[in-house]
Design an enzyme around this catalytic site. Structure first.
Site, PDB file in Angstrom:
ATOM      1  N   GLU A  41      30.778  66.856  20.215  1.00 43.05           N
ATOM      2  CA  GLU A  41      32.151  66.734  20.710  1.00 43.05           C
ATOM      3  C   GLU A  41      33.115  67.385  19.713  1.00 43.05           C
ATOM      4  O   GLU A  41      33.031  67.154  18.503  1.00 43.05           O
ATOM      5  CB  GLU A  41      32.488  65.245  20.861  1.00 43.05           C
ATOM      6  CG  GLU A  41      33.895  64.947  21.331  1.00 43.05           C
ATOM      7  CD  GLU A  41      34.151  63.448  21.482  1.00 43.05           C
ATOM      8  OE1 GLU A  41      35.187  63.086  22.055  1.00 43.05           O
ATOM      9  OE2 GLU A  41      33.299  62.648  21.023  1.00 43.05           O
ATOM     10  N   LYS A 109      36.762  65.374  29.298  1.00 35.88           N
ATOM     11  CA  LYS A 109      36.431  63.973  29.061  1.00 35.88           C
ATOM     12  C   LYS A 109      37.334  63.048  29.871  1.00 35.88           C
ATOM     13  O   LYS A 109      38.561  63.176  29.854  1.00 35.88           O
ATOM     14  CB  LYS A 109      36.563  63.670  27.568  1.00 35.88           C
ATOM     15  CG  LYS A 109      36.053  62.300  27.150  1.00 35.88           C
ATOM     16  CD  LYS A 109      36.094  62.168  25.631  1.00 35.88           C
ATOM     17  CE  LYS A 109      35.475  60.851  25.161  1.00 35.88           C
ATOM     18  NZ  LYS A 109      35.486  60.755  23.683  1.00 35.88           N
ATOM     19  N   CYS A 143      30.705  61.847  24.922  1.00 33.73           N
ATOM     20  CA  CYS A 143      30.753  60.646  24.082  1.00 33.73           C
ATOM     21  C   CYS A 143      30.961  59.353  24.868  1.00 33.73           C
ATOM     22  O   CYS A 143      30.066  58.899  25.564  1.00 33.73           O
ATOM     23  CB  CYS A 143      31.816  60.836  23.008  1.00 33.73           C
ATOM     24  SG  CYS A 143      31.647  59.688  21.611  1.00 33.73           S
TER      25      CYS A 143
END
Length: 257
Positions: A41, A109, A143
């Site tokens: 990330e 994300k 994540c």
């Protein structure tokens, strides 16, 4: 399909150094016959770049993407790399998939973690972003996204056989539980491969847990890194080898909602 993942110690705010590190890893991965390399990330900027993130952010077709595309074409390996994406006045925590001269694919994300990320980025709507690569359908998450079971289930129901997860898991009293227990469970309960790709070491703001892993549909670990240090992990993604597991564990077929 041969997959490589890079557990990386990024330099916060130093995109040139981080791109050079990704380039060296891509060369090593290509030499081992890998078809795809996944970096963590925000690997390009470093996770802890802080307020500089907004100035380091680039469009999905900007200079960073162009450099990665040239690298992909030169080595014949696809890349999935975390970066800060700017789209007009909005900054996203994104992952960029590049395979030679094919149009890039971006995942943004959806689940931002904590005040640090929420102060820098805009959350995206949850999506089932899929890639066709070497006959394998690949889904992307970033994540914290993977810690919600619905996200992996959504990708599995859309046909993903592999879920790649660039991450920045910090050191905590539950980091090992997430990397070594939750990730294999996500793989098992959806009968997919999950590649969880973390940072190592520390930057000025965060210390990272390492523990990158490639989990198989039966919950076993095909490759795993330690807490300390960088690592390049390589594993073959062969869904047919886990057909017996899929037949015995029919969660997707049996689900009632």
């Amino acid at each position: 399909m041969r997959l490589a993942i890079l557990q990386m110690q990024a330099k916060a705010g130093d995109t040139a150094a981080n791109l050079a590190r990704i380039e060296r890893a891509a060369e090593d991965a290509a030499a081992q016959g890998a078809h795809l390399l996944v970096a963590p990330e925000l690997a390009v900027t470093g996770y802890g770049a802080g307020a500089a993130m907004t100035t380091l952010a680039e469009p999905a077709d900007g200079p960073i993407a162009q450099r990665l595309a040239a690298l992909s074409q030169r080595l014949g390996i696809a890349l999935a790399v975390g970066f800060a994406e700017r789209d007009g006045g909005t900054v996203w925590n994104s992952a960029l998939y590049i395979d030679g001269d094919r149009p890039p694919i971006v995942y943004r994300k959806a689940h931002l973690y904590g005040p640090y990320e929420r102060g820098l980025f805009t959350p995206a709507l949850p999506t089932a972003t899929l890639i066709e690569h070497r006959g394998i359908k690949i889904g992307m998450l970033i994540c914290y996204d993977v810690e919600f079971p619905e996200t992996v289930r959504r990708l599995a129901q859309a046909g993903a056989a592999l879920v790649i997860v660039p991450t920045a898991l910090p050191v905590s009293d539950h980091s090992e539980l997430i990397a070594r227990k939750m990730i294999p469970v996500r793989a098992f309960e959806n009968q997919v491969f999950v590649a969880y790709v973390n940072h190592s070491g520390a930057d000025p703001l965060f210390s990272f847990a390492g523990l990158s892993v490639i989990a198989a549909p039966d919950g076993s670990l095909l490759a795993e890194a330690g807490v300390e240090g960088e690592a390049l992990l390589v594993a073959d993604i062969e869904p047919a080898e886990f057909a017996a597991s899929a037949e015995a564990n029919t969660y997707l077929r049996d689900l009632r909602v």
